[in-house]
Design an enzyme around this catalytic site. Sequence first.
Site, mmCIF file in Angstrom:
data_model
loop_
_atom_site.group_PDB
_atom_site.id
_atom_site.type_symbol
_atom_site.label_atom_id
_atom_site.label_comp_id
_atom_site.label_asym_id
_atom_site.label_seq_id
_atom_site.Cartn_x
_atom_site.Cartn_y
_atom_site.Cartn_z
ATOM 1 N N CYS A 96 0.803 -1.221 0.000
ATOM 2 C CA CYS A 96 0.000 0.000 0.000
ATOM 3 C C CYS A 96 0.836 1.272 0.000
ATOM 4 O O CYS A 96 0.293 2.376 -0.012
ATOM 5 C CB CYS A 96 -0.961 -0.013 1.192
ATOM 6 N N HIS A 152 -1.946 8.047 6.446
ATOM 7 C CA HIS A 152 -2.263 6.762 5.809
ATOM 8 C C HIS A 152 -3.583 6.246 6.365
ATOM 9 O O HIS A 152 -4.464 5.854 5.610
ATOM 10 C CB HIS A 152 -1.143 5.765 6.068
ATOM 11 N N GLU A 188 0.387 5.159 13.671
ATOM 12 C CA GLU A 188 0.715 6.351 12.887
ATOM 13 C C GLU A 188 0.590 7.628 13.707
ATOM 14 O O GLU A 188 1.451 8.514 13.611
ATOM 15 C CB GLU A 188 -0.177 6.434 11.646
ATOM 16 N N LYS A 236 -8.947 8.545 3.360
ATOM 17 C CA LYS A 236 -9.486 7.201 3.134
ATOM 18 C C LYS A 236 -10.868 7.050 3.759
ATOM 19 O O LYS A 236 -11.595 6.112 3.422
ATOM 20 C CB LYS A 236 -8.540 6.135 3.686
ATOM 21 N N HIS A 293 -9.716 2.417 0.898
ATOM 22 C CA HIS A 293 -8.281 2.156 0.761
ATOM 23 C C HIS A 293 -7.995 1.576 -0.612
ATOM 24 O O HIS A 293 -8.331 0.424 -0.894
ATOM 25 C CB HIS A 293 -7.837 1.193 1.862
ATOM 26 N N PHE A 330 1.920 -3.552 3.864
ATOM 27 C CA PHE A 330 2.256 -4.855 4.421
ATOM 28 C C PHE A 330 3.714 -5.173 4.077
ATOM 29 O O PHE A 330 4.171 -4.941 2.959
ATOM 30 C CB PHE A 330 1.364 -5.940 3.819
#
Length: 419
Positions: A166, A306, A317, A336, A341, A402
Site C-alpha cells: 500500500c 495513511h 501512525e 481514506k 483504501h 504490508f
Amino acid sequence: MKRVVITGLGAITPLGNSVAEFWQNIIKGKSGAGPITKFDASLFKTRFAHEVRNFDAERYFERKEIRKYDLFTQYAVAASDEALADSGLDLGALTDAQRAEIGVIWASGNGGISTFEQQLEEFYEGDGTPRFNPFFIPKMIVDIAAGVISIRHRFYGPNYATVSACASSNTAIISAFDTIRMGKAEIMVTGGSEAAITKSSIGGFGASQALSKNNENPEKASRPFDRDRDGFVAGEGAGALVLEELEHAKARGAKIYAEIAGGGMAADAYHLTGTPADGHGARLGMEKALKDAGIAANKIGSVNAHATSTPQGDLSELNAVQSVFGDHPVLITATKSMTGHLLGAAGAIESIISALSVNTGIVPATINLENLDANAPQGLQIVTGNSVKTSQEFVMNNTFGFGGHTATTIFRKFSDTSD
C-alpha cells in the site's frame, strides 16, 4: 539537484472519474462506499467496498483491444491520459529525442489479480486441459501498466513498476521525482492503479481480519481514528501525476500545481502485516522526507495520514506523527474515510489531494470520526466536520504497506522564487 513540479493530474476513483469531480467530492466530504457489485458477495463477511462507477473502457480503447488489458491497466491508461491532456504537452509534436526524455514509473500492489483469479477458475472448472488466454501473463504482471502507457505514447525514457504493497504509489512518485532531479529524464508519468475488488482479494483481506464488517452502514464504515473502527474498506481506481523539471515546464509555459519538495522511505522491520505501537518505521520515513526537503517539521501545514481505519495501524501512525511534530499544531486529515483504501493506488490519489491542498490551501476533513480513540495521543489537530481553508506552504502525505514498507512525500506550494 533539479527542481521538480507537477504539471498534470488524472484520476479514476470511487468519487469520480476525473480530477475535478474527485476533488469536489473530497471537499464536500462524500463517501464512495456501497454494496459490492463486481461479484456475488452475499456469503462474504464483508459485502461492501468503494467501487469505481460508470467507467467506460471504450473511451480509451478500441473494443477489440479491451480484452488485452486487466482493469488495473485500463484504469492506469484512463488516469494517465487525463494527466497528460491536463499537462498541455503537445504529444503529436514530440521528436524521438524528446520522447527519450519522458518516462513512466507506475505502481500497483496486486496487478491483474482479477485476470489471475478468472483464469484459474476457468482452468479448474474445465476438463483439466490447459487452455489459457494468450494475454494471461501480460494482463496479470504488475509492470504492464507502465509498459502500456509507454507504448501508447511512445515514451522512450525510464520505464518500470514499483511494488511496496500500500506504499507502492508513493514509492513510484519518489522514484520519478529522483529520476528527474538527477537529470535522467525531463518528464515522468507516475502514479498507481488497483482493481482488486475481487473474490480472492476481499476474501483474503477478510481472512486476515483487516476489513470492516459494517455491512449495515457502508458509508460510515471507513472511520479512521474512531474508537468504533473495525478495519479498512477496500477501494479501487487510479491516480496519475505528470512530473516535470522546473525549467522545462517554465520554457513551455506549463501551469504548475505544486512542487515536490522531498520524499522519504523506510521500514518497520517488525511484522508481516502489523505495525509497531510507536510507529518507528513511519517516523523514520517522515524524518527522511523532511531531511530530503531541507525543512523542519514545523514547516508542514497538514498531513494526509495513511490512516486506513485499522485498530493497530491508526494508533501507530498517530504516535509516529506526535513523535515527529511534537507541539507543532499540524493539521491531520485521513481521506481514506471518503475514498476507502485503494491499496497500491492509495498514495497516487492522496498525492493528487495533497497537491491540490497545498495549491488551494484547502485541507479536507476526516469524515466518520465521531469519538476519537481514547488511546490516541493528546493534542493532535485532526480536521473533522468540514474542510478548512488555511495558509500552508508544505503538505505531507504518508503511505505504509504490508511488509513494513513506509513512504512519505512532501509537496510545496509553488513559487518561482523558492530556494
